[in-house]
Design a protein around this motif. Structure first.
Motif, mmCIF file in Angstrom:
data_model
loop_
_atom_site.group_PDB
_atom_site.id
_atom_site.type_symbol
_atom_site.label_atom_id
_atom_site.label_comp_id
_atom_site.label_asym_id
_atom_site.label_seq_id
_atom_site.Cartn_x
_atom_site.Cartn_y
_atom_site.Cartn_z
ATOM 1 N N SER A 110 31.605 13.011 6.112
ATOM 2 C CA SER A 110 30.518 12.388 6.865
ATOM 3 C C SER A 110 31.057 11.401 7.882
ATOM 4 N N GLY A 111 30.303 11.236 8.959
ATOM 5 C CA GLY A 111 30.514 10.088 9.816
ATOM 6 C C GLY A 111 30.021 8.847 9.088
ATOM 7 N N ILE A 112 30.454 7.678 9.531
ATOM 8 C CA ILE A 112 30.046 6.423 8.888
ATOM 9 C C ILE A 112 28.728 5.955 9.506
ATOM 10 N N ILE A 113 27.701 5.865 8.666
ATOM 11 C CA ILE A 113 26.387 5.413 9.140
ATOM 12 C C ILE A 113 25.971 4.152 8.374
ATOM 13 N N GLN A 114 25.443 3.190 9.096
ATOM 14 C CA GLN A 114 25.024 1.895 8.559
ATOM 15 C C GLN A 114 26.216 1.103 8.031
ATOM 16 N N SER A 115 26.880 1.629 6.991
ATOM 17 C CA SER A 115 28.047 0.951 6.429
ATOM 18 C C SER A 115 28.828 1.956 5.600
ATOM 19 N N ALA A 116 30.048 1.595 5.245
ATOM 20 C CA ALA A 116 30.877 2.473 4.401
ATOM 21 C C ALA A 116 30.220 2.683 3.048
ATOM 22 N N ASP A 117 29.670 1.617 2.456
ATOM 23 C CA ASP A 117 29.027 1.729 1.140
ATOM 24 C C ASP A 117 27.807 2.637 1.189
ATOM 25 N N ASN B 176 26.990 13.699 11.618
ATOM 26 C CA ASN B 176 28.032 13.425 12.608
ATOM 27 C C ASN B 176 27.698 12.200 13.457
ATOM 28 N N PHE B 177 26.647 11.468 13.099
ATOM 29 C CA PHE B 177 26.463 10.114 13.636
ATOM 30 C C PHE B 177 27.583 9.246 13.060
ATOM 31 N N CYS B 178 28.136 8.347 13.843
ATOM 32 C CA CYS B 178 29.213 7.490 13.329
ATOM 33 C C CYS B 178 29.259 6.188 14.120
ATOM 34 N N ILE B 179 29.485 5.109 13.408
ATOM 35 C CA ILE B 179 29.583 3.802 14.057
ATOM 36 C C ILE B 179 31.019 3.477 14.457
ATOM 37 N N TYR B 180 31.982 4.340 14.071
ATOM 38 C CA TYR B 180 33.391 4.115 14.399
ATOM 39 C C TYR B 180 33.727 4.747 15.745
ATOM 40 N N GLU B 181 34.765 4.222 16.379
ATOM 41 C CA GLU B 181 35.193 4.699 17.688
ATOM 42 C C GLU B 181 36.653 5.153 17.612
ATOM 43 N N CYS B 182 36.901 6.261 16.882
ATOM 44 C CA CYS B 182 38.242 6.837 16.766
ATOM 45 C C CYS B 182 38.458 7.782 17.945
ATOM 46 N N SER B 183 39.438 7.498 18.777
ATOM 47 C CA SER B 183 39.617 8.225 20.039
ATOM 48 C C SER B 183 39.772 9.724 19.844
ATOM 49 N N ASN C 46 33.323 13.132 16.923
ATOM 50 C CA ASN C 46 32.080 12.500 16.473
ATOM 51 C C ASN C 46 32.078 10.979 16.633
ATOM 52 N N ARG C 47 33.029 10.434 17.376
ATOM 53 C CA ARG C 47 33.094 8.983 17.556
ATOM 54 C C ARG C 47 31.796 8.484 18.202
ATOM 55 N N SER C 48 31.544 7.206 18.084
ATOM 56 C CA SER C 48 30.244 6.646 18.490
ATOM 57 C C SER C 48 29.909 6.891 19.959
ATOM 58 N N SER C 49 30.927 6.928 20.824
ATOM 59 C CA SER C 49 30.667 7.084 22.255
ATOM 60 C C SER C 49 30.647 8.538 22.713
ATOM 61 N N SER C 50 30.893 9.477 21.798
ATOM 62 C CA SER C 50 30.972 10.886 22.184
ATOM 63 C C SER C 50 29.591 11.442 22.520
ATOM 64 N N ASN C 51 29.536 12.235 23.565
ATOM 65 C CA ASN C 51 28.269 12.826 24.014
ATOM 66 C C ASN C 51 28.110 14.223 23.403
ATOM 67 N N VAL C 52 27.881 14.268 22.089
ATOM 68 C CA VAL C 52 27.705 15.535 21.391
ATOM 69 C C VAL C 52 26.330 15.555 20.729
ATOM 70 N N ALA C 53 25.857 16.758 20.415
ATOM 71 C CA ALA C 53 24.596 16.882 19.686
ATOM 72 C C ALA C 53 24.756 16.281 18.298
ATOM 73 N N ARG C 54 23.769 15.496 17.865
ATOM 74 C CA ARG C 54 23.859 14.808 16.571
ATOM 75 C C ARG C 54 22.816 15.368 15.605
ATOM 76 N N ALA C 55 23.170 15.290 14.329
ATOM 77 C CA ALA C 55 22.244 15.742 13.285
ATOM 78 C C ALA C 55 22.583 15.007 11.994
ATOM 79 N N GLN D 273 45.947 1.466 15.195
ATOM 80 C CA GLN D 273 45.401 0.352 15.971
ATOM 81 C C GLN D 273 45.023 0.795 17.378
ATOM 82 N N GLN D 274 45.814 1.703 17.924
ATOM 83 C CA GLN D 274 45.557 2.174 19.283
ATOM 84 C C GLN D 274 44.398 3.158 19.335
ATOM 85 N N PHE D 275 44.360 4.112 18.394
ATOM 86 C CA PHE D 275 43.401 5.208 18.474
ATOM 87 C C PHE D 275 42.202 5.067 17.539
ATOM 88 N N ALA D 276 42.335 4.285 16.471
ATOM 89 C CA ALA D 276 41.230 4.125 15.509
ATOM 90 C C ALA D 276 41.181 2.671 15.061
#
Length: 428
Positions: free
Chosen positions: A111-118, A64-71, A75-84, A177-180
């Protein structure tokens, strides 16, 4: 972190994605005498196929780590949740051990997006590959494909997965565009199109092999045999029901999707200020599932299902009944003479009942009692049909009077459960 702690975090993080079902997958193990697994049986994580069959999946995120910021995403990057984060081997181990204990019938992996989509797609692909090739697992595998990933990775994943899904999330580009902001509707649709083309090509190649192979056994290629699906979030943006269903109808026809799943927006921890404070009524999700079935199985068009003046489905009655009340000039329908098209439009009569009616009336004229034996709700169909021994009274013709008789108890709509909309047979 202990494996059980990871499982608690990543299973909970996956609950917001409802686009999982094993409908369309093969029911038996592919290899006789070798390997293990099937998509039959019962387990702990319940999902439902369109025919109502209950199936079980281990539904988790790789991370649930993710580099995206989908409102709208917890699990968005700025969310203050426990990660694993699971390793590939941990997911394989969990799937095999849970299956052998008869807890599950398959795996749903996102999965959340980590490092890159690939990189993320490679990790999920490795899980499916190890399960199939090293563990001999023949159960159901559903992978969440990433539209930004390279095409060769998607093609490779399709060889091991029964189903791929790409979540469109919101029906309009301006909403994305607004939310993701990292997501692009054109890119998502392009990825869906490529999966469809690959499936079509694979079917043609397999058909040609069988045709020229004669009585010899030929090795057939495998590519996403259960097709692809998607999810839309309901109530996070200003899209109305006609926007949502128009998008769904287009997805079904353009990309041969097996299912569009609808998930009512639910406020999440540490939510963005852009999001609504309150969720939409859960009955709206239910009505969208019912409308979706009308599109797929009842030959309705979007403009017929949604009242054009409002652009929204009625919440107090199901969409098929709503259409019938707005089009009283077409009723009553004679069940002994009407075509399949018109039988499908009678409130309270479903697809199976229509087939039974068409078969039975070849041998004798149908009466109300015959419909009761087919388990058709006589209360619902009486105002809309003519049978051998029945014609509705003139007092049942008025649409307002009829609608009042069908309205649910006052609290029923607010208590409609989430995620079961497609299972409630409110229109037969």
């Amino acid at each position: 972190m202990e494996l059980i702690q990871k499982l608690a975090i990543l299973a909970d993080a996956a609950k917001y994605d409802v686009s999982c079902s094993s409908s369309g997958a093969g029911k038996k193990a592919a290899g006789k005498g070798k390997g293990f697994g099937s998509t039959e049986g019962m387990g702990i994580c319940h999902s439902y196929t369109p025919d109502g069959r209950c199936i079980s999946l281990l539904k988790i995120l790789l991370t649930n780590f993710c580099i995206y910021e989908c409102s709208y995403c917890v699990n968005r990057s700025s969310s203050n949740v426990a990660r694993a984060r699971f390793t590939v081997d941990e997911v394989v181990q969990l799937t095999v051990s849970f299956y052998k204990r008869n807890y599950i019938e398959g795996l749903f992996l996102s999965s959340g997006i980590i490092q890159s989509a690939d990189y993320t797609m490679e990790q999920m692909l490795e899980v499916a590959k190890k399960l199939r090739e090293e563990e001999g697992f023949h159960g159901y595998i559903h992978l969440k494909s990433i539209p930004e990933a390279s095409q060769h990775l998607i093609d490779e994943a399709g060889k091991y997965a029964d189903r791929l899904s790409i979540n469109i999330e919101l029906p309009r580009q301006e909403s994305l565009q607004q939310f993701a902001p990292e997501k692009d509707l054109h890119q998502i649709r392009s990825a869906m199109a490529k999966v469809r083309l690959k499936r079509d090509d694979t079917r043609e190649e397999n058909s040609a092999k069988q045709k020229h192979g004669g009585s010899r056994r030929v090795k057939l290629e495998r590519f996403v045999p259960a097709g692809q699906s998607t999810q839309m979030i309901i109530g996070a943006d200003s899209s109305n029901d006609i926007d949502i269903l128009s998008t769904s109808s287009n997805l079904y026809h353009a990309y041969d999707l097996k299912r569009v799943y609808y998930s009512a927006f639910s406020p999440i921890p540490h939510a963005s200020r852009q999001l609504p404070v309150k969720p939409p009524p859960l009955v709206r999700e239910n009505r969208l599932y019912q409308a979706d079935w009308l599109l797929r199985f009842y030959q309705f068009r979007v403009e017929e299902i949604v009242p054009p003046e409002s652009g929204e489905l009625e919440l107090d009655i199901d969409p098929k009944l709503s259409w019938a009340l707005r089009n009283r000039q077409h009723f009553p329908v004679d069940i002994n003479r009407a075509s399949r098209y018109w039988l499908l439009r009678i409130p309270g009569i479903g697809t199976r009942s229509v087939e039974r009616i068409l078969t039975s009336r070849r041998f004798h004229a149908l009466r109300l009692n015959d419909l009761a034996k087919m388990r058709v709700s006589l209360k619902k169909v009486r105002p809309f049909i003519v049978a051998q021994d029945y014609r509705p009274a003139s007092t049942l013709v008025d649409s307002l009077t009829l609608k009042a008789s069908f309205l649910p108890p006052p609290r029923q709509a607010s208590l409609a459960p989430s995620g079961v909309g497609e299972q409630l047979a409110l229109f037969g």
